[in-house]
Design an enzyme around this catalytic site. Structure first.
Site, short mmCIF file in Angstrom:
data_model
loop_
_atom_site.label_atom_id
_atom_site.label_comp_id
_atom_site.label_asym_id
_atom_site.label_seq_id
_atom_site.Cartn_x
_atom_site.Cartn_y
_atom_site.Cartn_z
N HIS A 114 0.90 -1.24 0.17
CA HIS A 114 0.05 0.05 -0.10
C HIS A 114 0.94 1.33 0.06
O HIS A 114 0.20 2.16 -0.05
CB HIS A 114 -0.81 0.01 1.26
CG HIS A 114 -0.25 -0.15 2.54
ND1 HIS A 114 0.65 -1.06 3.03
CD2 HIS A 114 -0.06 0.92 3.77
CE1 HIS A 114 1.10 -0.89 3.98
NE2 HIS A 114 0.82 0.32 4.50
N CYS A 115 2.23 1.26 0.05
CA CYS A 115 2.90 2.21 0.25
C CYS A 115 4.16 2.56 -1.11
O CYS A 115 3.88 3.56 -1.75
CB CYS A 115 3.94 2.38 1.44
SG CYS A 115 2.89 2.48 3.05
N ILE A 116 5.02 1.55 -0.94
CA ILE A 116 6.18 1.71 -2.01
C ILE A 116 5.82 1.93 -3.53
O ILE A 116 6.40 2.99 -4.10
CB ILE A 116 7.10 0.61 -1.76
CG1 ILE A 116 7.37 0.43 -0.37
CG2 ILE A 116 8.35 0.95 -2.78
CD1 ILE A 116 8.18 1.78 0.16
N ASP A 129 3.20 5.90 -2.88
CA ASP A 129 3.50 7.02 -2.30
C ASP A 129 4.52 7.77 -2.94
O ASP A 129 4.32 9.36 -2.85
CB ASP A 129 3.89 6.70 -0.68
CG ASP A 129 2.83 5.99 0.17
OD1 ASP A 129 1.92 6.14 -0.46
OD2 ASP A 129 3.02 5.71 1.25
#
Length: 425
Positions: free
Chosen positions: A268-270, A273
């Site tokens: 959900h991030c790398i 974001d």
């Protein structure tokens, strides 16, 4: 145990908007310290499941959810519950749009809902990852449509989520919590609130600094993963064991942190974001070349994996177009069920496009589809019929004994280095 009636008019210390991988653990941490917590989610099936004691995320077991319900936690789709909250924390998804830019639809929708029920003195915190300036430039004006002024009539802050699904050491409570308010008083209020259930709270200079901290953390990882992914490609050409080199470099007690190559980046991030930061930089008229190059390198890793799979088969006199390929692990990281942005999907798509028959095994995923087509699940990988095995996620279940005998293996995670028949990325 079923929760008490949420429509009873009982005030809450906290309403968490969004009951997913970020919001539900936050609600658990607060409820565990005796705060009155309500979880607000737009999905009625999710709410019904939570209130009946069934968790939908890896980090909260059904037993832990039962304890939350016993502590007074309750879930609801009724947005009016926010009018009874001392603090409202927004933990909704911030995906990428179809054009690759930020999609703040869930954030703006949540902010409008908060504004409809906002009372003087309420603390409102955005935890959803976003680009610097969102709290002040996007969320604040929506909240002020209530007629209340941020920093004067209510408190507004940003606090980046730092959830790492499946991490057995660091969770919500013992991971330092960064908070940055619109005003110093907003910061102090947010810090005092989080200090009730989080061990260490770190105050930022403001909302933008707190927003940037999250993007810096993930951009750092994104760029360094891209570095080792590119090194994996040319180290093979040079005849160098990159995994050994990484281990050697890791013996240095300062100035180095190990990163490892793989089939791509997921979660959900790398994958998401750093694009938020790149978007903000582009609004200033600059390219953010580090992020854009890292994105390019990491995005091409699934194709590299397929090319390596083809070469592995060719070395055994087999064509990819007529091969049966077993994928081990389709989640984005080991030992969890989370499939968000997993590189397994683009790898599978490219294998299918090349004519391969694709099957999979994953102890955490009972059913898996690619392009709407259900992929055959193998129940026992060591007994599976396959021409090639590609390990994509290093679940603890995958050992040399779990491999089918005599079948070549491409290990993209270095989990099976040294085993017979195994070639690493």
């Amino acid at each position: 145990m079923a929760p008490k009636d949420i429509a009873s008019g009982t005030p809450f210390d906290l309403v968490v908007v969004g009951q997913g991988y970020v919001g539900l653990p936050l609600a658990q941490a607060a409820a565990g310290e005796g705060l009155g917590v309500a979880g607000l989610d737009r999905s009625q099936p999710v709410v019904d499941a939570l209130n009946s004691g069934t968790s939908h995320i890896d980090d909260i077991s059904d037993d832990e959810l039962a304890a939350m319900l016993e502590q007074g936690y309750r879930a609801t789709t009724d947005a009016s519950v926010q009018s009874r909250a001392a603090a409202v924390v927004i933990c909704v998804p911030t995906p990428l749009s179809d054009t690759g830019g930020p999609d703040l639809t869930a954030v703006t929708s949540a902010a409008r809902s908060v504004a409809e029920h906002l009372r003087p003195g309420t603390l409102v915190v955005l935890e959803s990852t976003t680009y610097p300036g969102t709290t002040d430039e996007v969320v604040r004006p929506i909240l002020e449509e209530s007629g209340l002024t941020a920093g004067k009539d209510f408190h507004l802050a940003f606090s980046p989520e730092r959830v790492d699904p499946g991490n057995p050491v660091y969770g919500i409570v013992n991971t330092p919590k960064v908070v940055g308010g619109l005003t110093p008083e907003c910061t102090a209020t947010a810090a005092a609130f989080y200090s009730k259930f989080i061990e260490t709270v770190v105050e930022a200079a403001g909302t933008r600094e707190a927003e940037m901290a999250k993007l810096l953390e993930n951009t750092y990882r994104h760029v360094n993963i891209a570095l080792v992914n590119e090194m994996a490609v040319f180290c093979r050409e040079l005849g160098i064991d990159l995994w050994d080199a990484i281990g050697l470099a890791g013996t240095k007690p300062f100035g180095y942190q190990a990163f490892y190559p793989g089939p791509g980046v997921g979660g959900h991030c790398i994958p998401i974001d750093p694009n938020y930061l790149s978007y903000k930089v582009r609004t200033l008229g600059y390219p953010f070349r580090f992020v854009e190059l890292a994105q390019e390198i990491n995005n091409r890793m699934p194709e590299y994996v397929v090319n390596r799979a083809m070469a592995r088969l060719n070395a055994h006199g087999l064509a990819l177009s007529r091969a049966r390929v077993l994928l081990l692990g389709v989640t984005y990281k080991p030992d969890i069920a989370d499939q968000r942005e997993s590189p397994a999907e683009p790898v599978a798509k490219k294998l299918i496009d090349a004519g391969a028959e694709v099957v999979y095994h994953d102890p955490h995923v009972a059913a898996w589809s690619v392009r709407g087509r259900e992929i055959e699940r193998v129940l026992e990988p060591n007994a599976a019929k396959a021409d090639l095995v590609v390990l994509l996620t290093g679940h603890r279940e995958y050992t040399p004994d779990s491999l089918p005998a005599g079948v070549p293996v491409l290990d993209t995670r270095g989990s099976l280095r040294g085993a017979a028949g195994v070639e690493t990325l």
